[in-house]
Motif scaffolding. Structure first.
Motif, PDB file in Angstrom:
ATOM      1  N   TYR A   1     -28.098   1.555  45.455  1.00  0.00           N
ATOM      2  CA  TYR A   1     -27.294   0.873  44.621  1.00  0.00           C
ATOM      3  C   TYR A   1     -26.163   1.719  44.192  1.00  0.00           C
ATOM      4  O   TYR A   1     -26.409   3.121  44.228  1.00  0.00           O
ATOM      5  N   ALA A   2     -25.065   1.143  43.875  1.00  0.00           N
ATOM      6  CA  ALA A   2     -23.972   1.779  43.478  1.00  0.00           C
ATOM      7  C   ALA A   2     -24.082   2.335  42.070  1.00  0.00           C
ATOM      8  O   ALA A   2     -24.733   1.664  41.275  1.00  0.00           O
ATOM      9  N   ARG A   3     -23.669   3.464  41.729  1.00  0.00           N
ATOM     10  CA  ARG A   3     -23.551   4.155  40.386  1.00  0.00           C
ATOM     11  C   ARG A   3     -22.554   5.177  40.227  1.00  0.00           C
ATOM     12  O   ARG A   3     -21.811   5.400  41.244  1.00  0.00           O
ATOM     13  N   GLU A   4     -22.051   5.167  38.977  1.00  0.00           N
ATOM     14  CA  GLU A   4     -21.224   6.355  38.924  1.00  0.00           C
ATOM     15  C   GLU A   4     -21.756   7.823  39.225  1.00  0.00           C
ATOM     16  O   GLU A   4     -22.976   7.795  38.988  1.00  0.00           O
ATOM     17  N   GLY A   5     -20.902   8.488  39.573  1.00  0.00           N
ATOM     18  CA  GLY A   5     -21.209  10.143  40.102  1.00  0.00           C
ATOM     19  C   GLY A   5     -22.020   9.793  41.610  1.00  0.00           C
ATOM     20  O   GLY A   5     -22.057  11.005  42.043  1.00  0.00           O
ATOM     21  N   LYS A   6     -21.937   8.603  42.165  1.00  0.00           N
ATOM     22  CA  LYS A   6     -22.212   8.554  43.511  1.00  0.00           C
ATOM     23  C   LYS A   6     -21.138   8.217  44.283  1.00  0.00           C
ATOM     24  O   LYS A   6     -20.032   7.160  44.131  1.00  0.00           O
TER      25      LYS A   6
ATOM     26  N   ARG B   1     -27.235  -3.784  41.827  1.00  0.00           N
ATOM     27  CA  ARG B   1     -28.596  -3.953  41.618  1.00  0.00           C
ATOM     28  C   ARG B   1     -28.760  -5.164  41.085  1.00  0.00           C
ATOM     29  O   ARG B   1     -27.896  -5.930  40.924  1.00  0.00           O
ATOM     30  N   GLY B   2     -30.025  -5.737  40.950  1.00  0.00           N
ATOM     31  CA  GLY B   2     -30.620  -7.005  40.518  1.00  0.00           C
ATOM     32  C   GLY B   2     -30.323  -6.860  38.808  1.00  0.00           C
ATOM     33  O   GLY B   2     -30.306  -5.859  38.265  1.00  0.00           O
TER      34      GLY B   2
ATOM     35  N   THR C   1     -32.648 -11.703  49.613  1.00  0.00           N
ATOM     36  CA  THR C   1     -33.135 -10.953  48.500  1.00  0.00           C
ATOM     37  C   THR C   1     -33.880  -9.600  48.875  1.00  0.00           C
ATOM     38  O   THR C   1     -34.562  -9.450  50.252  1.00  0.00           O
ATOM     39  N   GLU C   2     -33.667  -8.530  48.264  1.00  0.00           N
ATOM     40  CA  GLU C   2     -33.696  -7.080  48.656  1.00  0.00           C
ATOM     41  C   GLU C   2     -35.440  -6.925  49.152  1.00  0.00           C
ATOM     42  O   GLU C   2     -35.588  -6.389  50.370  1.00  0.00           O
ATOM     43  N   PRO C   3     -36.442  -7.595  48.578  1.00  0.00           N
ATOM     44  CA  PRO C   3     -37.656  -7.413  49.271  1.00  0.00           C
ATOM     45  C   PRO C   3     -38.026  -7.881  50.502  1.00  0.00           C
ATOM     46  O   PRO C   3     -38.464  -7.489  51.686  1.00  0.00           O
ATOM     47  N   ARG C   4     -37.240  -9.063  50.789  1.00  0.00           N
ATOM     48  CA  ARG C   4     -37.455  -9.863  52.190  1.00  0.00           C
ATOM     49  C   ARG C   4     -36.252  -9.292  53.217  1.00  0.00           C
ATOM     50  O   ARG C   4     -36.872  -8.980  54.330  1.00  0.00           O
TER      51      ARG C   4
ATOM     52  N   PRO D   1     -34.434  -9.740  41.498  1.00  0.00           N
ATOM     53  CA  PRO D   1     -34.371  -8.800  42.748  1.00  0.00           C
ATOM     54  C   PRO D   1     -32.805  -8.703  42.915  1.00  0.00           C
ATOM     55  O   PRO D   1     -32.164  -9.716  42.816  1.00  0.00           O
ATOM     56  N   ALA D   2     -32.313  -7.543  43.524  1.00  0.00           N
ATOM     57  CA  ALA D   2     -31.004  -7.449  44.036  1.00  0.00           C
ATOM     58  C   ALA D   2     -30.942  -8.523  45.270  1.00  0.00           C
ATOM     59  O   ALA D   2     -31.727  -8.676  45.949  1.00  0.00           O
TER      60      ALA D   2
END
Length: 673
Positions: free
Chosen positions: A407-412, A444-445, A354-357, A450-451
């Motif tokens: 995180y992945a996203r459009e435009g990236k 992303r989560g 998990t992302e925080p850990r 969380p993610a």
């Protein structure tokens, strides 16, 4: 200031930057830089009168353009792309002017010949040496007509590379596959299904929206039971930006032109090939040396790869009923075989990361190695997903800061990378601390959770943090050789690949896990199975990288050629070293941004070259398991802190006490038997 790109008083004002700011800022900074160059041509040839003013102007221009280039990569819009493309030739022209300026060249020569130079610091000597080398490589010694042609080539290459990368981004963003029935997506993990369902809902459509971004594409290839679905996405992915895609996104002509121009550029400077030109700034001496290195590794790895392939084919046939093993089956069958052999799946493991850990674990490794703490910080950011941190020493003093965009996203842009936003520099009013970007493309989560990251994604995060630490921990105060500046390209991957090793240490790994549902840490039994599987298909993975590296070197070993020849070179290399031969319509080369849009042209071998170095560095920690802080301190002072202030081989030898050896690399990769 009204234009945020002209404000260097603090952190970048990303929330304020607009496309209309780009051209006025760049034109202003270019004018200032040209004025500084004109003054430097007649200044006293000493450090303070000559180098410092040039560094001041160049740094301002570099920082402003770096912010524009960064936004173009992580938050691409038509207006920003237009501004970027309009100003890129201006930067290329200025760079050519600088490197071909004979008056500046003479000033550097005077500085090198001055009596004070002998007593200068290693860093300052290295800056001067690199500058004189770069004048030659930049065409300063060419005749006027050749200089003009050289500058035109550099400008066109910069534009072509940007266009190449934008075509790939557009092709990935343009693709969507809508699936109405969940039964067609059997096998996909729940978090991937949730993300695909949310993407469809966002567009007001029923069912699921699939795309070619890695958080969707890789799970489909690895887990989807629907073979036709795997094939559909595979074909869409491997034909992106080719003649099999939309004509306006076809990179074929760009590849041909890039290769032709690179060869012409190299010949103008007296090199036999672009490969020779590229190696002038690297540890390796000749293309022949690189080729011998790669072929030696291939000879060691290919028998293991052939065994990996044979086992995969047998499992596919005998257990899954697949008489043929196609390219879109490999990841799926590999995952099934791993589950059968080691009794775990990557998806099972992913629920623990998990992302925080993971972030806490990563920051804990940094603290244990270098006695530094990572603390949350605040800054203007380009997207709500972005986090910002500061790195402080035991006394609480600031060492550096970094942005984290996960995180992945459009435009990236796809992939993962580190880039510097502001480098360390000793200034009259104190030390300017470094500032870097760390960028990944993870999922992303969803549903308020969380993610979660796959173990491979955790390794990627550690890898990019290694690059970041190389930049953040420099103690060199001269811009030209601080951080990764001036470091030979085939040594740049050493700190990043070194960090990957800590993703396999039990105590560290357990500390960075907490199950997404139960909060329980990773069980030791599951880790033991992961460790047993660590070198699963390492032979196939190694020859795949060697395939890319040999293709790159051979492609840049002669004159530019047509796109059909490019395919022939790739096919020939695959016949020699590969065990997984893709279908004839695979157009991997049309998306090979590392060599056509990045800095790895005739340098992709650097990953394996540096992996030998990094494995040997990590072996020093294995040899002294109870003395990690002392070994970490030696690594920091002899390699990371030194940046490019002395040759990479000297840095390595100072840390290890001897030249590099290949033994640890072969042992870590399971290739020594």
């Amino acid at each position: 200031m009204s234009n945020p790109l002209l404000d260097f008083s603090g952190l970048p004002r990303f929330a304020d930057i607009r496309p209309e700011h780009v051209t006025p800022a760049i034109e202003t900074l270019l004018a200032q830089a040209r004025a500084a160059v004109e003054a430097a041509e007649t200044a006293a040839p000493d450090w303070d009168s000559f180098i410092v003013p040039l560094d001041d102007a160049g740094e301002r221009l570099g920082r402003a353009w770096g912010q524009v280039a960064h936004l173009q990569a992580v938050l691409n819009t038509p207006a920003l792309r237009e501004a970027y493309n309009a100003n890129l030739p201006k930067l290329s022209q200025f760079d050519a002017e600088m490197k071909q300026n004979l008056a500046l060249h003479a000033q550097y020569q005077r500085l090198a010949a001055a009596p004070e130079h002998a007593a200068a610091s290693d860093a300052r000597k290295r800056v001067i040496e690199n500058a004189l080398r770069d004048f030659r490589l930049g065409g300063a010694e060419l005749a006027d007509e050749q200089k003009s042609r050289f500058a035109a080539i550099k400008e066109e290459l910069a534009s072509l590379s940007a266009h190449f990368e934008q075509n790939v981004l557009d092709a990935i963003d343009a693709y969507a596959l809508y699936v109405e029935e969940g039964t067609e997506l059997a096998g996909l993990p729940a978090d991937v299904l949730a993300a695909c369902r949310a993407a469809a809902e966002k567009e007001g459509r029923p069912g699921y929206r699939l795309n070619l971004q890695m958080p969707c594409y890789l799970p489909v290839q690895s887990y989807a039971d629907n073979r036709a679905l795997r094939q559909t996405l595979y074909r869409a992915s491997v034909t992106c930006a080719s003649e099999l895609d939309a004509p306006e996104r076809d990179n074929s002509a760009l590849i041909e032109r890039i290769l032709a121009l690179r060869h012409e550029l190299a010949q103008l400077l007296g090199f036999g090939s672009y490969g020779e030109y590229s190696l002038a700034t690297k540890m390796a001496d000749t293309p022949e040396q690189v080729s011998a290195f790669l072929h030696d590794l291939a000879a060691r790895a290919r028998p293991h790869a052939q065994q990996d392939r044979a086992q995969l084919e047998a499992f596919a046939r005998e257990t899954l009923g697949l008489d043929t093993l196609e390219a879109w089956d490999i990841a799926y069958v590999s995952e099934k075989l791993k589950q059968a052999r080691y009794s775990f799946s990557q998806q099972e493991v992913k629920q623990y990361f998990t992302e925080p850990r993971v972030l806490a674990g990563l920051f804990g490794v940094i603290e244990s190695l270098y006695r530094l703490q990572v603390q949350p910080d605040t800054a203007p950011v380009w997207h709500p997903d972005v986090r910002f941190y500061r790195l402080v020493n035991a006394e609480g003093a600031l060492v550096g800061q970094f942005y984290l965009d996960l995180y992945a996203r459009e435009g990236k842009r796809g992939g993962a990378w580190m880039d510097d936003c502001r480098n360390r520099r000793d200034k009259a009013d104190g030390v300017q601390t470094p500032l870097v970007y760390l960028v990944c493309n993870f999922g992303r989560g969803v549903d308020g959770k969380p993610a979660t990251f796959s173990h491979n994604e955790v390794i990627t995060l550690f890898h990019e943090m290694g690059h970041g630490l190389h930049q953040l921990l420099t103690e060199v105060g001269e811009l030209g050789v601080a951080g990764i500046n001036g470091v030979e390209w085939d040594a740049v991957e050493l700190p990043s690949q070194f960090m990957e090793n800590f993703c396999w240490e039990w105590e560290r790994l357990q500390a960075m896990t907490a199950h997404a549902d139960t909060g329980e840490p990773l069980p030791r039994a599951l880790f033991d199975r992961m460790l047993a599987a660590k070198n699963f298909q390492s032979g196939m993975a190694t020859v795949r990288q060697l395939e890319f590296a040999l293709f790159d070197m051979e492609l840049h070993g002669g004159p530019g050629a047509g796109i059909s020849h490019v395919q022939q070179v790739l096919d020939r290399v695959r016949r020699e070293v590969a065990v997984n031969i893709p279908p004839p319509w695979n157009r991997f080369q049309h998306q090979f941004g590392h060599i056509f849009a990045g800095g790895y042209a005739a340098g992709y071998y650097s990953y394996k070259w540096a992996e030998v170095l990094s494995a040997d560095v990590y072996a020093a920690f294995e040899e002294a398991p109870d003395d990690v802080p002392a070994t970490g301190e030696r690594l920091r002072t002899q390699i990371l802190a030194r940046g490019g202030s002395r040759p990479a081989l000297e840095n390595f030898t100072a840390f290890r006490g001897r030249p590099p050896q290949v033994d640890a690399f072969l042992r870590h990769g399971g290739l020594s038997g």
